[in-house]
Scaffold this motif. Structure first.
Motif, PDB file in Angstrom:
ATOM      1  N   VAL A 142       0.824  -1.218   0.000  1.00  0.00           N
ATOM      2  CA  VAL A 142       0.000   0.000   0.000  1.00  0.00           C
ATOM      3  C   VAL A 142       0.857   1.268   0.000  1.00  0.00           C
ATOM      4  O   VAL A 142       2.032   1.261   0.360  1.00  0.00           O
ATOM      5  CB  VAL A 142      -0.947   0.024   1.219  1.00  0.00           C
ATOM      6  N   SER A 143       0.226   2.346  -0.423  1.00  0.00           N
ATOM      7  CA  SER A 143       0.830   3.676  -0.315  1.00  0.00           C
ATOM      8  C   SER A 143      -0.288   4.706  -0.365  1.00  0.00           C
ATOM      9  O   SER A 143      -1.469   4.356  -0.342  1.00  0.00           O
ATOM     10  CB  SER A 143       1.855   3.904  -1.441  1.00  0.00           C
ATOM     11  N   GLY A 144       0.083   5.987  -0.383  1.00  0.00           N
ATOM     12  CA  GLY A 144      -0.919   7.049  -0.507  1.00  0.00           C
ATOM     13  C   GLY A 144      -1.849   7.108   0.696  1.00  0.00           C
ATOM     14  O   GLY A 144      -1.450   6.867   1.835  1.00  0.00           O
ATOM     15  N   GLN A 145      -3.119   7.401   0.413  1.00  0.00           N
ATOM     16  CA  GLN A 145      -4.144   7.545   1.455  1.00  0.00           C
ATOM     17  C   GLN A 145      -4.248   6.314   2.355  1.00  0.00           C
ATOM     18  O   GLN A 145      -4.639   6.410   3.511  1.00  0.00           O
ATOM     19  CB  GLN A 145      -5.518   7.771   0.806  1.00  0.00           C
ATOM     20  N   ALA A 146      -3.906   5.155   1.799  1.00  0.00           N
ATOM     21  CA  ALA A 146      -4.038   3.911   2.563  1.00  0.00           C
ATOM     22  C   ALA A 146      -3.138   3.910   3.784  1.00  0.00           C
ATOM     23  O   ALA A 146      -3.350   3.122   4.710  1.00  0.00           O
ATOM     24  CB  ALA A 146      -3.702   2.727   1.660  1.00  0.00           C
ATOM     25  N   LEU A 147      -2.139   4.781   3.827  1.00  0.00           N
ATOM     26  CA  LEU A 147      -1.210   4.812   4.956  1.00  0.00           C
ATOM     27  C   LEU A 147      -1.658   5.762   6.055  1.00  0.00           C
ATOM     28  O   LEU A 147      -0.948   5.981   7.031  1.00  0.00           O
ATOM     29  CB  LEU A 147       0.195   5.183   4.470  1.00  0.00           C
ATOM     30  N   LEU A 148      -2.834   6.350   5.866  1.00  0.00           N
ATOM     31  CA  LEU A 148      -3.375   7.253   6.890  1.00  0.00           C
ATOM     32  C   LEU A 148      -4.497   6.546   7.635  1.00  0.00           C
ATOM     33  O   LEU A 148      -5.171   5.670   7.100  1.00  0.00           O
ATOM     34  CB  LEU A 148      -3.906   8.529   6.237  1.00  0.00           C
ATOM     35  N   GLU A 149      -4.683   6.926   8.878  1.00  0.00           N
ATOM     36  CA  GLU A 149      -5.783   6.379   9.664  1.00  0.00           C
ATOM     37  C   GLU A 149      -7.102   7.017   9.238  1.00  0.00           C
ATOM     38  O   GLU A 149      -7.103   8.148   8.789  1.00  0.00           O
ATOM     39  CB  GLU A 149      -5.519   6.640  11.159  1.00  0.00           C
ATOM     40  N   PRO A 150      -8.249   6.282   9.309  1.00  0.00           N
ATOM     41  CA  PRO A 150      -8.392   4.939   9.899  1.00  0.00           C
ATOM     42  C   PRO A 150      -8.094   3.815   8.907  1.00  0.00           C
ATOM     43  O   PRO A 150      -8.212   2.656   9.273  1.00  0.00           O
ATOM     44  CB  PRO A 150      -9.874   4.916  10.282  1.00  0.00           C
ATOM     45  N   HIS A 151      -7.690   4.183   7.665  1.00  0.00           N
ATOM     46  CA  HIS A 151      -7.533   3.143   6.638  1.00  0.00           C
ATOM     47  C   HIS A 151      -6.465   2.130   7.014  1.00  0.00           C
ATOM     48  O   HIS A 151      -6.607   0.943   6.773  1.00  0.00           O
ATOM     49  CB  HIS A 151      -7.210   3.786   5.290  1.00  0.00           C
ATOM     50  N   LEU A 152      -5.371   2.621   7.592  1.00  0.00           N
ATOM     51  CA  LEU A 152      -4.247   1.739   7.852  1.00  0.00           C
ATOM     52  C   LEU A 152      -4.618   0.667   8.883  1.00  0.00           C
ATOM     53  O   LEU A 152      -4.272  -0.517   8.722  1.00  0.00           O
ATOM     54  CB  LEU A 152      -3.044   2.566   8.331  1.00  0.00           C
ATOM     55  N   THR A 153      -5.348   1.073   9.916  1.00  0.00           N
ATOM     56  CA  THR A 153      -5.767   0.089  10.920  1.00  0.00           C
ATOM     57  C   THR A 153      -6.721  -0.932  10.316  1.00  0.00           C
ATOM     58  O   THR A 153      -6.638  -2.128  10.600  1.00  0.00           O
ATOM     59  CB  THR A 153      -6.403   0.819  12.125  1.00  0.00           C
ATOM     60  N   LEU A 154      -7.588  -0.475   9.438  1.00  0.00           N
ATOM     61  CA  LEU A 154      -8.516  -1.398   8.781  1.00  0.00           C
ATOM     62  C   LEU A 154      -7.739  -2.391   7.907  1.00  0.00           C
ATOM     63  O   LEU A 154      -8.037  -3.599   7.895  1.00  0.00           O
ATOM     64  CB  LEU A 154      -9.518  -0.587   7.946  1.00  0.00           C
ATOM     65  N   LEU A 155      -6.737  -1.884   7.199  1.00  0.00           N
ATOM     66  CA  LEU A 155      -5.899  -2.777   6.381  1.00  0.00           C
ATOM     67  C   LEU A 155      -5.189  -3.803   7.264  1.00  0.00           C
ATOM     68  O   LEU A 155      -5.035  -4.967   6.891  1.00  0.00           O
ATOM     69  CB  LEU A 155      -4.868  -1.960   5.602  1.00  0.00           C
ATOM     70  N   SER A 156      -4.756  -3.341   8.417  1.00  0.00           N
ATOM     71  CA  SER A 156      -4.063  -4.230   9.332  1.00  0.00           C
ATOM     72  C   SER A 156      -5.008  -5.344   9.796  1.00  0.00           C
ATOM     73  O   SER A 156      -4.603  -6.510   9.907  1.00  0.00           O
ATOM     74  CB  SER A 156      -3.547  -3.399  10.513  1.00  0.00           C
ATOM     75  N   ARG A 157      -6.268  -4.999  10.026  1.00  0.00           N
ATOM     76  CA  ARG A 157      -7.255  -6.024  10.391  1.00  0.00           C
ATOM     77  C   ARG A 157      -7.445  -7.033   9.263  1.00  0.00           C
ATOM     78  O   ARG A 157      -7.540  -8.237   9.489  1.00  0.00           O
ATOM     79  CB  ARG A 157      -8.619  -5.375  10.658  1.00  0.00           C
ATOM     80  N   ILE A 158      -7.511  -6.520   8.040  1.00  0.00           N
ATOM     81  CA  ILE A 158      -7.668  -7.409   6.881  1.00  0.00           C
ATOM     82  C   ILE A 158      -6.499  -8.390   6.822  1.00  0.00           C
ATOM     83  O   ILE A 158      -6.677  -9.601   6.633  1.00  0.00           O
ATOM     84  CB  ILE A 158      -7.759  -6.587   5.570  1.00  0.00           C
ATOM     85  N   ALA A 159      -5.299  -7.846   7.023  1.00  0.00           N
ATOM     86  CA  ALA A 159      -4.105  -8.690   6.951  1.00  0.00           C
ATOM     87  C   ALA A 159      -4.126  -9.747   8.048  1.00  0.00           C
ATOM     88  O   ALA A 159      -3.853 -10.923   7.804  1.00  0.00           O
ATOM     89  CB  ALA A 159      -2.852  -7.816   7.042  1.00  0.00           C
ATOM     90  N   THR A 160      -4.470  -9.312   9.255  1.00  0.00           N
ATOM     91  CA  THR A 160      -4.501 -10.246  10.377  1.00  0.00           C
ATOM     92  C   THR A 160      -5.530 -11.348  10.130  1.00  0.00           C
ATOM     93  O   THR A 160      -5.260 -12.530  10.323  1.00  0.00           O
ATOM     94  CB  THR A 160      -4.848  -9.488  11.673  1.00  0.00           C
ATOM     95  N   ARG A 161      -6.699 -10.949   9.685  1.00  0.00           N
ATOM     96  CA  ARG A 161      -7.778 -11.922   9.489  1.00  0.00           C
ATOM     97  C   ARG A 161      -7.444 -12.931   8.393  1.00  0.00           C
ATOM     98  O   ARG A 161      -7.827 -14.100   8.484  1.00  0.00           O
ATOM     99  CB  ARG A 161      -9.061 -11.181   9.120  1.00  0.00           C
ATOM    100  N   ALA A 214      -0.492   1.758  -4.393  1.00  0.00           N
ATOM    101  CA  ALA A 214       0.955   1.567  -4.581  1.00  0.00           C
ATOM    102  C   ALA A 214       1.231   1.095  -5.999  1.00  0.00           C
ATOM    103  O   ALA A 214       0.330   0.665  -6.717  1.00  0.00           O
ATOM    104  CB  ALA A 214       1.481   0.538  -3.576  1.00  0.00           C
ATOM    105  N   SER A 215       2.483   1.209  -6.400  1.00  0.00           N
ATOM    106  CA  SER A 215       2.909   0.667  -7.690  1.00  0.00           C
ATOM    107  C   SER A 215       3.678  -0.626  -7.447  1.00  0.00           C
ATOM    108  O   SER A 215       4.196  -0.860  -6.356  1.00  0.00           O
ATOM    109  CB  SER A 215       3.830   1.657  -8.407  1.00  0.00           C
ATOM    110  N   GLU A 216       3.771  -1.405  -8.489  1.00  0.00           N
ATOM    111  CA  GLU A 216       4.564  -2.632  -8.398  1.00  0.00           C
ATOM    112  C   GLU A 216       6.008  -2.241  -8.074  1.00  0.00           C
ATOM    113  O   GLU A 216       6.565  -1.337  -8.702  1.00  0.00           O
ATOM    114  CB  GLU A 216       4.497  -3.366  -9.748  1.00  0.00           C
TER     115      GLU A 216
END
Lengths: 516, 516
Positions: free
Chosen positions: B205-224, B272-274
């Protein structure tokens, strides 16, 4: 041998033995090649404005190009402002700009940009070495182009894979020397005729014409024919001082420039362009010459300016005339009291060493410098040619490296000095004989004048926040020492004179903060 | 009202109330207009790298563009390197570049250059105001373009006659706000399916995804889903510290990056980019992902990244999952002895104030920073996004102006710090709460590593002259004080920690030269 070695050897074979540099990862194979070749002198600038400005100063004094080594698009862009000045100076420069390996470009890695598009506006010649075998030929082409006319900007883009790949191509390709063409004798006779039969003629010169022996010959022509001899407003290099003609330049302020040509009926251009206003102003003309003035251009860039001047001297009978009496003013007494640009100029006139190189970016503080320094010891005077501030201290670096036996005096306004202040470090690192005088008026003085011109009587908060540098005041002594250059502050003319004489007697760089 | 007033009013009507500037004569009517309008905050940079770098830092933290004011082609070129970084960061910037009066251009006055050609490679939108009436519309277009996607670079060329001529056009044209499009739900379902059914998946990820609350939500997705969550190597802005996900970035060294993805079978890109190698190296791949790795891109620049992440959380069942346990390491004890990048990071972790903004241009010295500072107080972390060094201290200027209530920590390598060292003066002038840490290793450390990689075991004279900064050593305390910033030197971790804590408690700028 790889492409980077071939590049290095080709530069050396063509007499280019100085490389002003700020490399990065994509140029590391070229760095390694330079490291294998101790004949190349590598000089680091801590920002690329220093690199390209030094290359300009070097070229003006050495009469040949240096190489620059720049890191990809951003490294190039940092150096473009001083390449603009070099372009306007007619200086030869050979830029080597690294770029990604050819096959890496499509991946659009973070440092990828369109290097060619960025280079083109400031380059007379632009080429690309895409493989190791082509490096030699491309380098030779770049050098040949840089030698065209008085000098040009060549930019060679060196892809990383061209640098690191092996090649069996032999080094040592020689670039042809540029040969000027003979002058147009009909045109020279026409000019001679104008000079002999008209009043109010100005011979306006720049370039090679401002170097000896051409300048003295031009002065004889002017004396013999009653013409006025004048230099362009900004010049790459002008030889002046005791025993040399007292030549004035076209004034910078548009009203003064217009007044200087008010009665001029004929202008003969030698190496110069028709004078125009530096900027446009509402209701004021852009062309400085009166509409009725006739302009004759003697010599295009491809012409041999020395031959043009010789022929003109023959045609006007000045070649056999005696040299004009040098009407040399005595060096004025040193004034007492607080420092100002005039007392600084007088102090310089009194203690400038013989054969010094004066690099001038004093901007508004330098307006009266010529008036006071005609009687100074003979020296070369190098100016900001393109109006892109930040060349003064880098140019002094380049001049000092080109002329290790001469003292360099760097006359530097504070606002423009800050643009490329990193040059002080290179002066310290290379132990250069550069004495820097900072005209510390703590403002963009020239812009205060321009703001008045647009009708803003008293600058308000926002204008002062953009034009004043006094909050906080720059402490140039600290800044210079921080970069390894010894420095002192002068508040009176006597202090300044003492510091200046002492600095001229001492090897190595020194900076004087002249509080004005 | 003239064109310059119309420009100023149009900027303000669209919420652009900060102008980073270094004006010249051709922009004097715009300066006068700004002077009539105290609602615009004008911030001077003593070189244009400061101006554009500050605009980038401002945009990253304010979430809206600032204006820049640049003087003709050379003023623009001095700022292009940091516009390159801003472009890579996806920052909105509205550049106002002065140019000659339209009718003055053909005279080719010394400062004339092809401004549009110079601007184009670093501008997403490029326009020209050729008369006063068109200034309003062009400015609105420039602002609208700057707001596209996460942000773009707009460059408006303002001819002097367009600025000074009267106009009856009304100010206040509002630029449309950019609206993202909804996510592609099929693609999100495909991603969710990959996450649910595959091992060895990385969400990059990059950009807006690295700001809260998105980042915590992404972290939940990864954990799950058992996926790995990772950030791009360089990011405009990343929120981290206590209570936030411990996200690692793709390593900079190509071998480490390759190793990090060796076993990765699927990559899901969000903002993010490749990943690709920063530079190409002989015999090493440019693409970081294995050939067998499958890449799914979730969201193009036009998509609403927040909605993408929300939808992915729904599809993976992470939206209703509990937040992952924050596995927060205790803040490590302060080591004793000499300073090094690790002990500096630990000291930062121990005393960073809540909600600080960390601007990172520590280059090689910052490689382990994340390891030690995950337990630091929550902060925003801003990086060099385009690899064009010289953004660190200007970015800190912009961030501090955007966030006057937050402390800014500027982590700055010495070599890159010298590029735009003038930013210290702006920090002093604007009384900004910026604490600068100089990693004073007296060399371009990163390039020493690269030189070793190309097979030069021991650098020789020429390599050292281009890669080492120790002769003379820079005295950062002197340099900073010379520009009005109080400063001190630290040689031990204890000294550093004391200076840093004290600087964080004291308003205004402070610089610590950390000798490593």
């Amino acid at each position: 041998m790889n492409g980077a070695d071939l590049l290095c050897e080709t530069l050396l074979a063509n007499g280019i033995d100085t490389c002003f540099a700020n490399p990065g990862t994509s140029e590391m194979h070229f760095v390694a090649a330079l490291d294998r070749q101790p004949r190349m002198r590598c000089v680091l600038g801590m920002s690329e404005g220093v690199v390209t400005g030094a290359a300009d100063g070097y070229a003006r004094m050495a009469g040949k190009p240096a190489a620059t080594l720049l890191h990809l698009g951003p490294g190039l862009t940092n150096g473009l402002a001083n390449l603009h000045n070099a372009r306007r100076a007619g200086s030869p420069v050979v830029n080597i700009v690294g770029d990604h390996a050819t096959y890496h470009l499509p991946l659009d890695a973070p440092l990828t940009s369109d290097v060619a598009a960025l280079a083109r506006p400031m380059s007379h010649w632009l080429g690309r070495a895409e493989n190791a075998d082509s490096v030699g030929l491309r380098t030779t082409e770049a050098i040949a182009a840089s030698r065209q006319f008085s000098g040009q900007i060549s930019t060679l883009i060196l892809h990383a894979d061209a640098a690191w790949s092996d090649t069996t191509v032999e080094a040592g390709n020689l670039a042809p020397q540029w040969l000027p063409t003979s002058p147009d004798i009909d045109r020279i006779r026409a000019a001679a005729n104008i000079l002999k039969t008209n009043q109010n003629v100005t011979i306006l010169v720049s370039g090679q014409a401002l170097l000896e022996p051409h300048l003295t010959l031009l002065s004889r022509i002017a004396t013999r024919t009653g013409a006025r001899l004048m230099a362009q407003q900004s010049n790459a290099r002008l030889q002046r001082g005791q025993g040399r003609p007292d030549i004035e330049r076209v004034p910078y302020p548009v009203d003064q420039a217009l007044a200087a040509f008010e009665n001029t009926e004929h202008v003969i251009l030698i190496g110069a362009s028709e004078p125009v206003a530096f900027f446009a102003y509402p209701g004021k003309p852009g062309r400085i010459l009166p509409n009725t003035c006739q302009v004759l251009k003697l010599g295009e860039p491809e012409h041999d300016i020395a031959a043009v001047i010789d022929a003109l001297a023959q045609e006007t009978g000045a070649a056999i005339a005696r040299a004009p009496q040098s009407d040399m003013p005595p060096t004025p007494d040193l004034p007492t009291g607080p420092l100002n640009p005039d007392s600084i100029a007088i102090a310089v006139a009194r203690c400038l060493p013989e054969n010094a190189v004066v690099c001038d970016e004093s901007v508004s503080s330098g307006r009266n410098f010529f008036t006071h320094t005609h009687g100074a010891a003979p020296h070369d005077f190098l100016q900001l040619t393109g109006g892109a501030i930040g060349i003064g201290m880098p140019m002094a670096v380049g001049a000092a490296i080109a002329c290790p036996d001469r003292k360099v005096l760097s006359l530097q306004a504070d606002g423009s000095g800050m643009y490329t202040v990193q040059a002080l470090w290179t002066q310290a690192r290379e132990r250069l004989d550069v004495v820097t005088v900072i005209f510390a008026n703590q403002r963009y003085q020239i812009l205060h004048g321009e703001l008045r011109n647009v009708g803003a009587a008293t600058p308000g908060e926002n204008a002062r926040r953009m034009l004043d540098l006094d909050d906080p005041a720059l402490d140039w002594v600290s800044i210079a020492r921080g970069m390894g250059v010894e420095a002192a502050r002068a508040e009176t003319t006597a202090q300044f004179h003492d510091l200046l004489s002492s600095a001229f007697r001492t090897p190595g760089p020194f900076l004087i903060e002249a509080v004005i």
